[in-house]
Design a protein around this motif. Sequence first.
Motif, PDB file in Angstrom:
ATOM      1  N   PHE A  65       0.866  -1.174   0.000  1.00  0.00           N
ATOM      2  CA  PHE A  65       0.000   0.000   0.000  1.00  0.00           C
ATOM      3  C   PHE A  65       0.909   1.234   0.000  1.00  0.00           C
ATOM      4  O   PHE A  65       0.955   1.997   0.966  1.00  0.00           O
ATOM      5  CB  PHE A  65      -0.933  -0.009   1.219  1.00  0.00           C
ATOM      6  N   PRO A  66       1.680   1.412  -1.089  1.00  0.00           N
ATOM      7  CA  PRO A  66       2.607   2.548  -1.134  1.00  0.00           C
ATOM      8  C   PRO A  66       1.859   3.878  -1.143  1.00  0.00           C
ATOM      9  O   PRO A  66       0.965   4.078  -1.962  1.00  0.00           O
ATOM     10  CB  PRO A  66       3.378   2.333  -2.440  1.00  0.00           C
ATOM     11  N   LEU A  67       2.219   4.743  -0.225  1.00  0.00           N
ATOM     12  CA  LEU A  67       1.614   6.073  -0.139  1.00  0.00           C
ATOM     13  C   LEU A  67       2.477   7.022  -0.960  1.00  0.00           C
ATOM     14  O   LEU A  67       3.334   7.735  -0.434  1.00  0.00           O
ATOM     15  CB  LEU A  67       1.515   6.512   1.324  1.00  0.00           C
ATOM     16  N   GLU A  68       2.240   6.994  -2.263  1.00  0.00           N
ATOM     17  CA  GLU A  68       3.115   7.690  -3.208  1.00  0.00           C
ATOM     18  C   GLU A  68       3.191   9.191  -2.991  1.00  0.00           C
ATOM     19  O   GLU A  68       4.216   9.807  -3.276  1.00  0.00           O
ATOM     20  CB  GLU A  68       2.660   7.395  -4.640  1.00  0.00           C
ATOM     21  N   GLU A  69       2.114   9.795  -2.478  1.00  0.00           N
ATOM     22  CA  GLU A  69       2.101  11.250  -2.293  1.00  0.00           C
ATOM     23  C   GLU A  69       3.124  11.694  -1.255  1.00  0.00           C
ATOM     24  O   GLU A  69       3.665  12.782  -1.342  1.00  0.00           O
ATOM     25  CB  GLU A  69       0.717  11.750  -1.845  1.00  0.00           C
ATOM     26  N   VAL A  70       3.371  10.851  -0.253  1.00  0.00           N
ATOM     27  CA  VAL A  70       4.296  11.232   0.821  1.00  0.00           C
ATOM     28  C   VAL A  70       5.596  10.435   0.813  1.00  0.00           C
ATOM     29  O   VAL A  70       6.573  10.846   1.441  1.00  0.00           O
ATOM     30  CB  VAL A  70       3.627  11.123   2.218  1.00  0.00           C
ATOM     31  N   HIS A  71       5.601   9.315   0.124  1.00  0.00           N
ATOM     32  CA  HIS A  71       6.790   8.460   0.079  1.00  0.00           C
ATOM     33  C   HIS A  71       7.182   8.212  -1.381  1.00  0.00           C
ATOM     34  O   HIS A  71       6.699   7.274  -2.007  1.00  0.00           O
ATOM     35  CB  HIS A  71       6.531   7.125   0.802  1.00  0.00           C
ATOM     36  N   PRO A  72       8.073   9.045  -1.917  1.00  0.00           N
ATOM     37  CA  PRO A  72       8.394   9.001  -3.346  1.00  0.00           C
ATOM     38  C   PRO A  72       9.056   7.713  -3.841  1.00  0.00           C
ATOM     39  O   PRO A  72       9.043   7.445  -5.033  1.00  0.00           O
ATOM     40  CB  PRO A  72       9.314  10.206  -3.544  1.00  0.00           C
ATOM     41  N   HIS A  73       9.620   6.916  -2.941  1.00  0.00           N
ATOM     42  CA  HIS A  73      10.305   5.683  -3.374  1.00  0.00           C
ATOM     43  C   HIS A  73       9.495   4.422  -3.065  1.00  0.00           C
ATOM     44  O   HIS A  73       9.935   3.318  -3.357  1.00  0.00           O
ATOM     45  CB  HIS A  73      11.677   5.585  -2.712  1.00  0.00           C
ATOM     46  N   ALA A  74       8.332   4.575  -2.460  1.00  0.00           N
ATOM     47  CA  ALA A  74       7.559   3.425  -1.983  1.00  0.00           C
ATOM     48  C   ALA A  74       7.073   2.521  -3.122  1.00  0.00           C
ATOM     49  O   ALA A  74       7.117   1.298  -3.000  1.00  0.00           O
ATOM     50  CB  ALA A  74       6.376   3.897  -1.145  1.00  0.00           C
ATOM     51  N   LEU A  75       6.632   3.106  -4.200  1.00  0.00           N
ATOM     52  CA  LEU A  75       6.121   2.299  -5.315  1.00  0.00           C
ATOM     53  C   LEU A  75       7.258   1.486  -5.945  1.00  0.00           C
ATOM     54  O   LEU A  75       7.103   0.296  -6.232  1.00  0.00           O
ATOM     55  CB  LEU A  75       5.448   3.181  -6.363  1.00  0.00           C
ATOM     56  N   LEU A  76       8.394   2.120  -6.132  1.00  0.00           N
ATOM     57  CA  LEU A  76       9.562   1.440  -6.686  1.00  0.00           C
ATOM     58  C   LEU A  76      10.018   0.310  -5.749  1.00  0.00           C
ATOM     59  O   LEU A  76      10.331  -0.792  -6.193  1.00  0.00           O
ATOM     60  CB  LEU A  76      10.693   2.459  -6.878  1.00  0.00           C
ATOM     61  N   ALA A  77      10.011   0.587  -4.447  1.00  0.00           N
ATOM     62  CA  ALA A  77      10.405  -0.421  -3.462  1.00  0.00           C
ATOM     63  C   ALA A  77       9.452  -1.617  -3.499  1.00  0.00           C
ATOM     64  O   ALA A  77       9.892  -2.771  -3.422  1.00  0.00           O
ATOM     65  CB  ALA A  77      10.449   0.191  -2.068  1.00  0.00           C
ATOM     66  N   ALA A  78       8.154  -1.349  -3.631  1.00  0.00           N
ATOM     67  CA  ALA A  78       7.174  -2.443  -3.711  1.00  0.00           C
ATOM     68  C   ALA A  78       7.447  -3.305  -4.938  1.00  0.00           C
ATOM     69  O   ALA A  78       7.403  -4.549  -4.865  1.00  0.00           O
ATOM     70  CB  ALA A  78       5.755  -1.874  -3.753  1.00  0.00           C
ATOM     71  N   GLN A  79       7.770  -2.671  -6.057  1.00  0.00           N
ATOM     72  CA  GLN A  79       8.072  -3.426  -7.271  1.00  0.00           C
ATOM     73  C   GLN A  79       9.365  -4.237  -7.107  1.00  0.00           C
ATOM     74  O   GLN A  79       9.449  -5.379  -7.578  1.00  0.00           O
ATOM     75  CB  GLN A  79       8.185  -2.486  -8.470  1.00  0.00           C
ATOM     76  N   ALA A  80      10.345  -3.664  -6.423  1.00  0.00           N
ATOM     77  CA  ALA A  80      11.595  -4.391  -6.182  1.00  0.00           C
ATOM     78  C   ALA A  80      11.341  -5.615  -5.300  1.00  0.00           C
ATOM     79  O   ALA A  80      11.909  -6.685  -5.525  1.00  0.00           O
ATOM     80  CB  ALA A  80      12.630  -3.466  -5.534  1.00  0.00           C
ATOM     81  N   ALA A  81      10.473  -5.457  -4.309  1.00  0.00           N
ATOM     82  CA  ALA A  81      10.123  -6.592  -3.441  1.00  0.00           C
ATOM     83  C   ALA A  81       9.455  -7.696  -4.255  1.00  0.00           C
ATOM     84  O   ALA A  81       9.738  -8.880  -4.066  1.00  0.00           O
ATOM     85  CB  ALA A  81       9.208  -6.138  -2.309  1.00  0.00           C
ATOM     86  N   GLU A  82       8.584  -7.293  -5.175  1.00  0.00           N
ATOM     87  CA  GLU A  82       7.906  -8.275  -6.035  1.00  0.00           C
ATOM     88  C   GLU A  82       8.902  -8.965  -6.969  1.00  0.00           C
ATOM     89  O   GLU A  82       8.812 -10.170  -7.192  1.00  0.00           O
ATOM     90  CB  GLU A  82       6.787  -7.606  -6.830  1.00  0.00           C
TER      91      GLU A  82
END
Length: 180
Positions: A65-82
């Motif tokens: 559940f990446p909170l992209e508005e406040v955490h700019p690297h969260a979406l990329l990190a989620a994809q890396a985990a996948e």
Amino acid sequence: MNQYQPIELAVPVSGVDHLLGPAHATVTIVEYGDFECPNCKQAAPTVKLLLSRFADRVRLVYRHFPLEEVHPHALLAAQAAEAAGGQGKFWPMHDLMFDNQQHLKLRQLRGYAEKLKLDLERYDAEMRDELYLQRVREHVEGGSQSGVRATPTFFINGQIQDVSFGLHALVDGVEAALRK
């Protein structure tokens, strides 16, 4: 639209989820998290403690559940985990990213992939092609349908567990579920 938020897990746990703990566990904790979220990092040791304390009776499911508005690297990190998960290393990558939460840029994520001895050619291609972006978006959609608005959000056996006043509520919730 109903003004009340759902309090039940909208997307049931399945074989495609990232599971830690025995399949036969009495209690299933589903966490919607964000690798760049300080509260998620703070919750991780409590979750691990629960898993070790109730080793044969509790399992964990992690959903993004990446909170992209406040955490700019969260979406990329989620994809890396996948991408790591695609090579059987989701949980080691999960732990590495929380241990290095201030360092989640693309180059640093690749360094973790290298440290985990992933097939880097495959990792690079999957990250470049955003192979897991749809899966992450599906997690976010399922979380939204379940009333998730912040991270971490926990569900115990499909029911939301409010931890806004502290993680002791998660421990209490697991203990109560085990008594049922």
